[in-house]
Motif scaffolding. Structure first.
Motif, PDB file in Angstrom:
ATOM      1  N   ALA A  24      -4.809  -6.297   3.366  1.00  0.00           N
ATOM      2  CA  ALA A  24      -5.336  -6.185   4.721  1.00  0.00           C
ATOM      3  C   ALA A  24      -4.352  -5.411   5.585  1.00  0.00           C
ATOM      4  O   ALA A  24      -3.137  -5.449   5.363  1.00  0.00           O
ATOM      5  CB  ALA A  24      -5.576  -7.573   5.311  1.00  0.00           C
ATOM      6  N   GLY A  25      -4.903  -4.689   6.570  1.00  0.00           N
ATOM      7  CA  GLY A  25      -4.051  -3.991   7.515  1.00  0.00           C
ATOM      8  C   GLY A  25      -3.639  -2.599   7.098  1.00  0.00           C
ATOM      9  O   GLY A  25      -2.826  -1.964   7.772  1.00  0.00           O
ATOM     10  N   LEU A  26      -4.195  -2.087   5.993  1.00  0.00           N
ATOM     11  CA  LEU A  26      -3.923  -0.711   5.573  1.00  0.00           C
ATOM     12  C   LEU A  26      -4.798   0.223   6.401  1.00  0.00           C
ATOM     13  O   LEU A  26      -6.014   0.046   6.469  1.00  0.00           O
ATOM     14  CB  LEU A  26      -4.241  -0.534   4.089  1.00  0.00           C
ATOM     15  CG  LEU A  26      -4.092   0.879   3.517  1.00  0.00           C
ATOM     16  CD1 LEU A  26      -2.630   1.282   3.444  1.00  0.00           C
ATOM     17  CD2 LEU A  26      -4.745   0.976   2.132  1.00  0.00           C
ATOM     18  N   GLU A  27      -4.199   1.202   7.044  1.00  0.00           N
ATOM     19  CA  GLU A  27      -4.974   2.152   7.833  1.00  0.00           C
ATOM     20  C   GLU A  27      -5.813   3.023   6.907  1.00  0.00           C
ATOM     21  O   GLU A  27      -5.294   3.621   5.969  1.00  0.00           O
ATOM     22  CB  GLU A  27      -4.053   3.016   8.695  1.00  0.00           C
ATOM     23  CG  GLU A  27      -3.335   2.220   9.778  1.00  0.00           C
ATOM     24  CD  GLU A  27      -2.472   3.095  10.666  1.00  0.00           C
ATOM     25  OE1 GLU A  27      -2.420   4.320  10.423  1.00  0.00           O
ATOM     26  OE2 GLU A  27      -1.860   2.554  11.603  1.00  0.00           O
ATOM     27  N   LEU A  28      -7.128   3.107   7.179  1.00  0.00           N
ATOM     28  CA  LEU A  28      -8.030   3.829   6.284  1.00  0.00           C
ATOM     29  C   LEU A  28      -9.232   4.352   7.054  1.00  0.00           C
ATOM     30  O   LEU A  28      -9.901   3.606   7.771  1.00  0.00           O
ATOM     31  CB  LEU A  28      -8.523   2.905   5.157  1.00  0.00           C
ATOM     32  CG  LEU A  28      -9.425   3.544   4.112  1.00  0.00           C
ATOM     33  CD1 LEU A  28      -8.653   4.547   3.257  1.00  0.00           C
ATOM     34  CD2 LEU A  28     -10.060   2.481   3.221  1.00  0.00           C
ATOM     35  N   VAL A  29      -9.505   5.645   6.899  1.00  0.00           N
ATOM     36  CA  VAL A  29     -10.701   6.271   7.473  1.00  0.00           C
ATOM     37  C   VAL A  29     -11.357   7.104   6.373  1.00  0.00           C
ATOM     38  O   VAL A  29     -10.742   7.408   5.348  1.00  0.00           O
ATOM     39  CB  VAL A  29     -10.370   7.157   8.694  1.00  0.00           C
ATOM     40  CG1 VAL A  29      -9.887   6.307   9.855  1.00  0.00           C
ATOM     41  CG2 VAL A  29      -9.332   8.207   8.341  1.00  0.00           C
ATOM     42  N   GLY A  66     -10.821   1.133  11.454  1.00  0.00           N
ATOM     43  CA  GLY A  66      -9.790   1.940  10.814  1.00  0.00           C
ATOM     44  C   GLY A  66      -8.750   1.189  10.021  1.00  0.00           C
ATOM     45  O   GLY A  66      -7.756   1.782   9.590  1.00  0.00           O
ATOM     46  N   LYS A  67      -8.965  -0.126   9.792  1.00  0.00           N
ATOM     47  CA  LYS A  67      -8.013  -0.893   8.994  1.00  0.00           C
ATOM     48  C   LYS A  67      -8.748  -1.794   8.006  1.00  0.00           C
ATOM     49  O   LYS A  67      -9.805  -2.340   8.320  1.00  0.00           O
ATOM     50  CB  LYS A  67      -7.101  -1.743   9.890  1.00  0.00           C
ATOM     51  CG  LYS A  67      -6.099  -0.929  10.694  1.00  0.00           C
ATOM     52  CD  LYS A  67      -5.094  -1.817  11.391  1.00  0.00           C
ATOM     53  CE  LYS A  67      -4.041  -0.983  12.127  1.00  0.00           C
ATOM     54  NZ  LYS A  67      -3.021  -1.828  12.789  1.00  0.00           N
ATOM     55  N   PHE A 374      -0.580  -5.534   4.263  1.00  0.00           N
ATOM     56  CA  PHE A 374       0.149  -4.325   3.925  1.00  0.00           C
ATOM     57  C   PHE A 374       1.562  -4.325   4.498  1.00  0.00           C
ATOM     58  O   PHE A 374       2.493  -3.828   3.863  1.00  0.00           O
ATOM     59  CB  PHE A 374      -0.602  -3.068   4.377  1.00  0.00           C
ATOM     60  CG  PHE A 374       0.085  -1.815   3.922  1.00  0.00           C
ATOM     61  CD1 PHE A 374       0.028  -1.431   2.591  1.00  0.00           C
ATOM     62  CD2 PHE A 374       0.830  -1.049   4.810  1.00  0.00           C
ATOM     63  CE1 PHE A 374       0.697  -0.303   2.148  1.00  0.00           C
ATOM     64  CE2 PHE A 374       1.492   0.083   4.382  1.00  0.00           C
ATOM     65  CZ  PHE A 374       1.426   0.463   3.048  1.00  0.00           C
ATOM     66  N   ASP A 375       1.766  -4.903   5.670  1.00  0.00           N
ATOM     67  CA  ASP A 375       3.119  -4.940   6.234  1.00  0.00           C
ATOM     68  C   ASP A 375       4.046  -5.768   5.358  1.00  0.00           C
ATOM     69  O   ASP A 375       5.217  -5.423   5.161  1.00  0.00           O
ATOM     70  CB  ASP A 375       3.098  -5.446   7.680  1.00  0.00           C
ATOM     71  CG  ASP A 375       2.526  -6.841   7.840  1.00  0.00           C
ATOM     72  OD1 ASP A 375       1.817  -7.321   6.922  1.00  0.00           O
ATOM     73  OD2 ASP A 375       2.760  -7.465   8.894  1.00  0.00           O
ATOM     74  N   GLN A 376       3.508  -6.863   4.778  1.00  0.00           N
ATOM     75  CA  GLN A 376       4.308  -7.670   3.857  1.00  0.00           C
ATOM     76  C   GLN A 376       4.621  -6.887   2.585  1.00  0.00           C
ATOM     77  O   GLN A 376       5.743  -6.945   2.071  1.00  0.00           O
ATOM     78  CB  GLN A 376       3.543  -8.939   3.472  1.00  0.00           C
ATOM     79  CG  GLN A 376       3.426  -9.973   4.577  1.00  0.00           C
ATOM     80  CD  GLN A 376       2.631 -11.187   4.136  1.00  0.00           C
ATOM     81  OE1 GLN A 376       1.693 -11.076   3.332  1.00  0.00           O
ATOM     82  NE2 GLN A 376       2.975 -12.342   4.659  1.00  0.00           N
ATOM     83  N   LEU A 377       3.622  -6.171   2.088  1.00  0.00           N
ATOM     84  CA  LEU A 377       3.807  -5.378   0.879  1.00  0.00           C
ATOM     85  C   LEU A 377       4.907  -4.336   1.082  1.00  0.00           C
ATOM     86  O   LEU A 377       5.803  -4.185   0.249  1.00  0.00           O
ATOM     87  CB  LEU A 377       2.496  -4.699   0.494  1.00  0.00           C
ATOM     88  CG  LEU A 377       2.555  -3.743  -0.705  1.00  0.00           C
ATOM     89  CD1 LEU A 377       2.937  -4.480  -1.977  1.00  0.00           C
ATOM     90  CD2 LEU A 377       1.213  -3.030  -0.892  1.00  0.00           C
ATOM     91  N   LYS A 378       4.845  -3.634   2.194  1.00  0.00           N
ATOM     92  CA  LYS A 378       5.830  -2.589   2.467  1.00  0.00           C
ATOM     93  C   LYS A 378       7.231  -3.178   2.566  1.00  0.00           C
ATOM     94  O   LYS A 378       8.196  -2.623   2.017  1.00  0.00           O
ATOM     95  CB  LYS A 378       5.463  -1.868   3.771  1.00  0.00           C
ATOM     96  CG  LYS A 378       6.257  -0.604   4.016  1.00  0.00           C
ATOM     97  CD  LYS A 378       5.660   0.198   5.162  1.00  0.00           C
ATOM     98  CE  LYS A 378       6.400   1.525   5.325  1.00  0.00           C
ATOM     99  NZ  LYS A 378       5.779   2.374   6.378  1.00  0.00           N
ATOM    100  N   GLN A 379       7.349  -4.311   3.208  1.00  0.00           N
ATOM    101  CA  GLN A 379       8.646  -4.963   3.346  1.00  0.00           C
ATOM    102  C   GLN A 379       9.173  -5.417   1.981  1.00  0.00           C
ATOM    103  O   GLN A 379      10.357  -5.242   1.673  1.00  0.00           O
ATOM    104  CB  GLN A 379       8.532  -6.161   4.290  1.00  0.00           C
ATOM    105  CG  GLN A 379       9.862  -6.870   4.550  1.00  0.00           C
ATOM    106  CD  GLN A 379       9.711  -8.036   5.517  1.00  0.00           C
ATOM    107  OE1 GLN A 379       8.625  -8.573   5.701  1.00  0.00           O
ATOM    108  NE2 GLN A 379      10.811  -8.433   6.136  1.00  0.00           N
ATOM    109  N   SER A 380       8.278  -5.959   1.151  1.00  0.00           N
ATOM    110  CA  SER A 380       8.681  -6.441  -0.176  1.00  0.00           C
ATOM    111  C   SER A 380       9.164  -5.295  -1.059  1.00  0.00           C
ATOM    112  O   SER A 380      10.147  -5.431  -1.791  1.00  0.00           O
ATOM    113  CB  SER A 380       7.510  -7.156  -0.852  1.00  0.00           C
ATOM    114  OG  SER A 380       7.145  -8.316  -0.151  1.00  0.00           O
TER     115      SER A 380
END
Length: 391
Positions: A24-29, A66-67, A374-380
């Motif tokens: 969740a929270g991945l920017e996508l269009v 968009g997310k 997604f913010d957690q994924l990026k941090q991990s």
């Protein structure tokens, strides 16, 4: 766990894919997807079908404002050619008169296709029931699913690119170790997606010659992925080895018959001292290999070096000088029926290969790290990179 399912026939109303497990929270269009669908449709040697279709994905679920929401994402790509096939491919039963008029029953399986084997497996007496689904048109929505994976990789600063190394025996002169961004830029400038300008022209000539002779030609594509975290995949079980998953994904693409990583089959002709990559460490890079002959993998896991994977595509089996076959009704020999096709689809297949490789890497990342958000994924991923550097 990320996964997707595709549905649809080549001349049906649409192609559909449902993707599950994206954070969740991945920017996508839609343009994130349509960019890659347009790349798939390009390429010297493509057939008339690409003049009919202008593939655009509709996002029907799983994205709001968009997310991504974390719920399943449904994507649809319309088949514009459907308007000419509504009776032939419609889901409603036909009357006897309608069936005689429009069915176009195919009883002559084409060599090199799924026609005969699929007919035997599912009991079809009309080969169209097989060829419509086994068509490479299905790769449209695999590229769409791969586009979502590429968005994950891009936002994790992982670069991926594809290019064509060989078509019809014409080999490109490629400088090994080129950055993925440079490969992407140069390959997109070429009609055959080749980064060697001189070889590109020779490849186009080979395609023209094949088309003139009613024949087809294949080739070799390569996918390069940079800045992949070390340790993706596993040595513990055979079905967790990431290079094996990528190899299976490449082999699942229509007409692909071989896969190799790094030096690939050349390793059989070299001593071990010229195959294995020596390990080094620096404060700036952490651990790295002095070479990348193994293509970014050891023990089924990523090394942190660029992933380099090649796929071999056979010539498309639909020829305008058809090969001999046997009518399944009369058992008499005939020339195989012709369906509209390309004389060479290698440039387009490179984009499909890029998509399926991106998908497997994104899956491995989401399997290994916290990926609900997604913010957690990026941090991990960033924490893991720091850990691996100082290990």
């Amino acid at each position: 766990m990320m996964r997707y399912l595709t549905a649809g026939e080549s001349h049906g109303p649409q192609l559909t894919t449902i993707i599950e497990g994206l954070p969740a929270g991945l920017e996508l269009v839609a343009s994130d997807i349509n960019e890659h669908l347009a790349r798939r449709q390009k390429g010297y040697g493509r057939g008339r079908r690409m003049q009919i279709e202008t593939d655009q994905a509709q996002i029907l679920s799983g994205v709001r404002h968009g997310k991504t929401l974390g719920s399943p994402i449904a994507l649809v790509v319309e088949n514009k050619d459907w308007t000419h096939w509504t009776k032939i491919m419609g889901s409603e039963p036909l009357s006897d008169d309608e069936e005689k008029e429009v069915r176009r029953k195919i009883t002559r399986p084409r060599p090199g296709h799924a026609d005969l084997n699929g007919g035997i497996k599912y009991g079809h007496r009309d080969m169209r029931n097989v060829l419509e689904r086994s068509s490479a048109r299905e790769t449209t929505v695999r590229v769409a699913a791969g586009a979502l994976a590429q968005k994950i990789l891009k936002d994790l600063n992982i670069n991926i690119a594809c290019h064509v190394r060989e078509i019809g025996g014409v080999q490109a002169d490629v400088i090994e170790g080129l950055p993925a961004k440079e490969i992407r830029s140069k390959s997109e400038e070429s009609e055959v997606r080749c980064i060697d300008a001189e070889a590109s022209e020779k490849m186009k000539t080979a395609i023209d010659e094949a088309k003139k002779n009613g024949d087809s030609i294949g080739g070799v594509v390569e996918v390069v992925v940079e800045n992949v975290p070390a340790g993706l995949g596993s040595y513990v079980h055979y079905d967790k080895k990431l290079d094996a998953k990528i190899a299976a994904a490449i082999m699942s693409i229509n007409a692909f018959k071989g896969v190799e990583f790094g030096l690939g089959f050349e390793m059989a002709r070299l001593p071990g001292s010229q195959v294995h990559d020596e390990i080094a460490w620096s404060e700036e890079q952490g651990y790295y290999r002095k070479s990348n002959r193994l293509g970014g993998f050891e023990g089924g896991m990523t090394t942190g070096m660029p992933i380099v994977v090649k796929g071999v595509m056979k010539p498309i089996p639909t020829l305008y000088k058809p090969l001999e076959s046997v009518d399944i009704d009369s058992k008499e020999p005939f020339s195989a029926s012709i369906e509209r096709s390309d004389s060479c689809a290698v440039p387009a297949a490179a984009v499909v290969a890029e998509a399926v490789v991106a998908w497997e890497i994104a899956c491995a990342i989401c399997d290994q790290f916290d990926s609900d958000r997604f913010d957690q994924l990026k941090q991990s991923v960033e924490q893991h990179r720091a850990y691996a550097k100082d290990y």
